[in-house]
Write a protein that holds these residues in place. Structure first.
Motif, PDB file in Angstrom:
ATOM      1  N   LEU A 222       3.264  10.848  -7.093  1.00  0.00           N
ATOM      2  CA  LEU A 222       2.902  11.575  -5.880  1.00  0.00           C
ATOM      3  C   LEU A 222       1.417  11.896  -5.839  1.00  0.00           C
ATOM      4  O   LEU A 222       0.746  11.659  -4.831  1.00  0.00           O
ATOM      5  CB  LEU A 222       3.718  12.865  -5.782  1.00  0.00           C
ATOM      6  CG  LEU A 222       5.153  12.723  -5.272  1.00  0.00           C
ATOM      7  CD1 LEU A 222       5.894  14.038  -5.400  1.00  0.00           C
ATOM      8  CD2 LEU A 222       5.158  12.253  -3.822  1.00  0.00           C
TER       9      LEU A 222
ATOM     10  N   TRP B  18       0.607   3.867   1.955  1.00  0.00           N
ATOM     11  CA  TRP B  18       0.858   4.468   3.254  1.00  0.00           C
ATOM     12  C   TRP B  18       2.247   4.144   3.764  1.00  0.00           C
ATOM     13  O   TRP B  18       2.952   5.009   4.263  1.00  0.00           O
ATOM     14  CB  TRP B  18      -0.167   3.985   4.273  1.00  0.00           C
ATOM     15  CG  TRP B  18      -1.512   4.622   4.153  1.00  0.00           C
ATOM     16  CD1 TRP B  18      -2.523   4.221   3.334  1.00  0.00           C
ATOM     17  CD2 TRP B  18      -2.001   5.765   4.855  1.00  0.00           C
ATOM     18  NE1 TRP B  18      -3.610   5.038   3.496  1.00  0.00           N
ATOM     19  CE2 TRP B  18      -3.329   5.996   4.431  1.00  0.00           C
ATOM     20  CE3 TRP B  18      -1.450   6.605   5.830  1.00  0.00           C
ATOM     21  CZ2 TRP B  18      -4.100   7.048   4.926  1.00  0.00           C
ATOM     22  CZ3 TRP B  18      -2.228   7.630   6.328  1.00  0.00           C
ATOM     23  CH2 TRP B  18      -3.530   7.853   5.877  1.00  0.00           C
ATOM     24  N   GLY B  19       2.605   2.891   3.672  1.00  0.00           N
ATOM     25  CA  GLY B  19       3.864   2.452   4.240  1.00  0.00           C
ATOM     26  C   GLY B  19       5.075   3.158   3.673  1.00  0.00           C
ATOM     27  O   GLY B  19       6.048   3.398   4.386  1.00  0.00           O
TER      28      GLY B  19
ATOM     29  N   LEU C 137      -0.671   8.837  -5.207  1.00  0.00           N
ATOM     30  CA  LEU C 137      -0.692   8.423  -3.808  1.00  0.00           C
ATOM     31  C   LEU C 137      -1.565   9.365  -2.984  1.00  0.00           C
ATOM     32  O   LEU C 137      -2.341   8.928  -2.131  1.00  0.00           O
ATOM     33  CB  LEU C 137       0.737   8.397  -3.252  1.00  0.00           C
ATOM     34  CG  LEU C 137       0.848   8.082  -1.768  1.00  0.00           C
ATOM     35  CD1 LEU C 137       0.113   6.794  -1.427  1.00  0.00           C
ATOM     36  CD2 LEU C 137       2.306   7.984  -1.352  1.00  0.00           C
ATOM     37  N   ARG C 138      -1.460  10.650  -3.287  1.00  0.00           N
ATOM     38  CA  ARG C 138      -2.286  11.579  -2.520  1.00  0.00           C
ATOM     39  C   ARG C 138      -3.764  11.334  -2.776  1.00  0.00           C
ATOM     40  O   ARG C 138      -4.593  11.406  -1.861  1.00  0.00           O
ATOM     41  CB  ARG C 138      -1.944  13.036  -2.843  1.00  0.00           C
ATOM     42  CG  ARG C 138      -2.417  13.961  -1.743  1.00  0.00           C
ATOM     43  CD  ARG C 138      -2.185  15.397  -2.066  1.00  0.00           C
ATOM     44  NE  ARG C 138      -3.097  15.875  -3.095  1.00  0.00           N
ATOM     45  CZ  ARG C 138      -3.663  17.083  -3.055  1.00  0.00           C
ATOM     46  NH1 ARG C 138      -3.406  17.881  -2.050  1.00  0.00           N
ATOM     47  NH2 ARG C 138      -4.454  17.465  -4.004  1.00  0.00           N
TER      48      ARG C 138
ATOM     49  N   ASP D 165       0.840  -1.184   0.000  1.00  0.00           N
ATOM     50  CA  ASP D 165       0.000   0.000   0.000  1.00  0.00           C
ATOM     51  C   ASP D 165       0.877   1.236   0.000  1.00  0.00           C
ATOM     52  O   ASP D 165       2.069   1.186   0.257  1.00  0.00           O
ATOM     53  CB  ASP D 165      -0.930  -0.009   1.209  1.00  0.00           C
ATOM     54  CG  ASP D 165      -0.127   0.020   2.496  1.00  0.00           C
ATOM     55  OD1 ASP D 165       1.099  -0.159   2.433  1.00  0.00           O
ATOM     56  OD2 ASP D 165      -0.715   0.234   3.552  1.00  0.00           O
TER      57      ASP D 165
ATOM     58  N   ARG E  64      10.009  10.588   4.112  1.00  0.00           N
ATOM     59  CA  ARG E  64       9.270  11.851   3.976  1.00  0.00           C
ATOM     60  C   ARG E  64      10.235  13.024   3.885  1.00  0.00           C
ATOM     61  O   ARG E  64      10.034  13.949   3.091  1.00  0.00           O
ATOM     62  CB  ARG E  64       8.328  12.024   5.166  1.00  0.00           C
ATOM     63  CG  ARG E  64       7.116  11.122   5.115  1.00  0.00           C
ATOM     64  CD  ARG E  64       6.005  11.625   6.011  1.00  0.00           C
ATOM     65  NE  ARG E  64       6.407  11.748   7.409  1.00  0.00           N
ATOM     66  CZ  ARG E  64       6.386  10.735   8.275  1.00  0.00           C
ATOM     67  NH1 ARG E  64       5.976   9.555   7.879  1.00  0.00           N
ATOM     68  NH2 ARG E  64       6.755  10.916   9.517  1.00  0.00           N
TER      69      ARG E  64
ATOM     70  N   PRO F 202       9.773   8.279   8.362  1.00  0.00           N
ATOM     71  CA  PRO F 202      10.059   9.720   8.399  1.00  0.00           C
ATOM     72  C   PRO F 202      11.254  10.116   7.545  1.00  0.00           C
ATOM     73  O   PRO F 202      11.293  11.225   7.019  1.00  0.00           O
ATOM     74  CB  PRO F 202      10.327  10.001   9.882  1.00  0.00           C
ATOM     75  CG  PRO F 202      10.558   8.676  10.508  1.00  0.00           C
ATOM     76  CD  PRO F 202       9.853   7.656   9.682  1.00  0.00           C
TER      77      PRO F 202
ATOM     78  N   LEU G 185       5.498   6.213   2.752  1.00  0.00           N
ATOM     79  CA  LEU G 185       5.739   7.490   3.426  1.00  0.00           C
ATOM     80  C   LEU G 185       5.582   7.357   4.933  1.00  0.00           C
ATOM     81  O   LEU G 185       5.616   8.344   5.655  1.00  0.00           O
ATOM     82  CB  LEU G 185       4.793   8.560   2.882  1.00  0.00           C
ATOM     83  CG  LEU G 185       5.098   8.984   1.439  1.00  0.00           C
ATOM     84  CD1 LEU G 185       4.181  10.099   1.009  1.00  0.00           C
ATOM     85  CD2 LEU G 185       6.553   9.416   1.306  1.00  0.00           C
ATOM     86  N   GLY G 186       5.415   6.155   5.401  1.00  0.00           N
ATOM     87  CA  GLY G 186       5.349   5.938   6.829  1.00  0.00           C
ATOM     88  C   GLY G 186       6.688   6.166   7.491  1.00  0.00           C
ATOM     89  O   GLY G 186       6.751   6.541   8.658  1.00  0.00           O
TER      90      GLY G 186
ATOM     91  N   VAL H 287      11.591  13.194   0.422  1.00  0.00           N
ATOM     92  CA  VAL H 287      10.618  13.781  -0.507  1.00  0.00           C
ATOM     93  C   VAL H 287      10.596  15.304  -0.363  1.00  0.00           C
ATOM     94  O   VAL H 287      10.591  16.033  -1.357  1.00  0.00           O
ATOM     95  CB  VAL H 287       9.225  13.178  -0.275  1.00  0.00           C
ATOM     96  CG1 VAL H 287       8.157  13.980  -1.005  1.00  0.00           C
ATOM     97  CG2 VAL H 287       9.194  11.729  -0.728  1.00  0.00           C
TER      98      VAL H 287
END
Lengths: 106, 106
Positions: free
Chosen positions: B76, B9-10, B79-80, B7, B18, B15, B12-13, B21
DNA sequence: ATGAACGGTAAGAGTAAACTTACGGATGGT
DNA sequence: ACCATCCGTAAGTTTACTCTTACCGTTCAT
């Protein structure tokens, strides 16, 4: 090196917890009901609920021996705002699509 | 039980990912530059970049011996959108705030 | 009072993620 | 040709998350 307590992303990083949130979005439910809809044991559900509660995404109240869990609007919107802040920064180079959420849900 | 491949979420889970990015949102950067701004080793950065690349969030091109990484707008926004779908379902009981993103960034 | 349903927590096992060091390949400059 | 820089991958370790089983307290009904 980063527990999910440290940031909001991790809390919903687990698919089971996302499922729980979506379940509670339909209606408040007791632990036993949630567990019945999930492929894991009831104690595992309790552990997920504890994480969700600690992060302020859900709350609960007692009804007899049952604990009815429901979503916590404040925590949820706070987390979504936090994620939005990330996306705004991440997509700042593509200003156009940032406002794509002008979805007037027909 | 769920790899971050399963999925969005993981991905960008983490840090660190993130941060990468957000770094790339400022300008495309080489691995060495990214590693300099992070508290982890360069190979660790390469491993994160591989995950980000495999999930379509970043892309890269060679420049001499350097690999310049940059954000991938398509991945991106996809995903958003996926996350937005979750929020719409999770907050469907609080319709009012779903459209709070009518932010005309003054 | 006794039993049953409900649920939180402790203890422990298993798994996956994230990091490190070490190594090798490719490119560019001298 | 040689050396330095840049970077990806392999191997191995550590950490922490998720799960299960077991146990105990609470509430309600009979």
């Amino acid at each position: 090196m980063v527990t999910y307590q440290d940031d909001g992303w991790g809390v919903l990083g687990d698919p089971t917890r996302r499922t729980i949130v979506l379940q509670l979005a339909q209606r408040p439910q007791a632990v036993v009901e949630l567990a019945a809809a999930l492929p894991i044991s009831r104690p595992a559900v309790s552990q997920h609920l504890k994480i969700l509660k600690d992060s302020g995404l859900v709350a609960e109240h007692a009804e007899g021996t049952r604990r009815i869990y429901h979503l916590n609007e404040v925590g949820l919107t706070a987390l979504r705002d936090q994620l939005d802040a990330f996306w705004n920064r991440a997509l700042s180079g593509y200003q156009d699509i940032i406002d794509k959420s002008t979805k007037e849900t027909p």
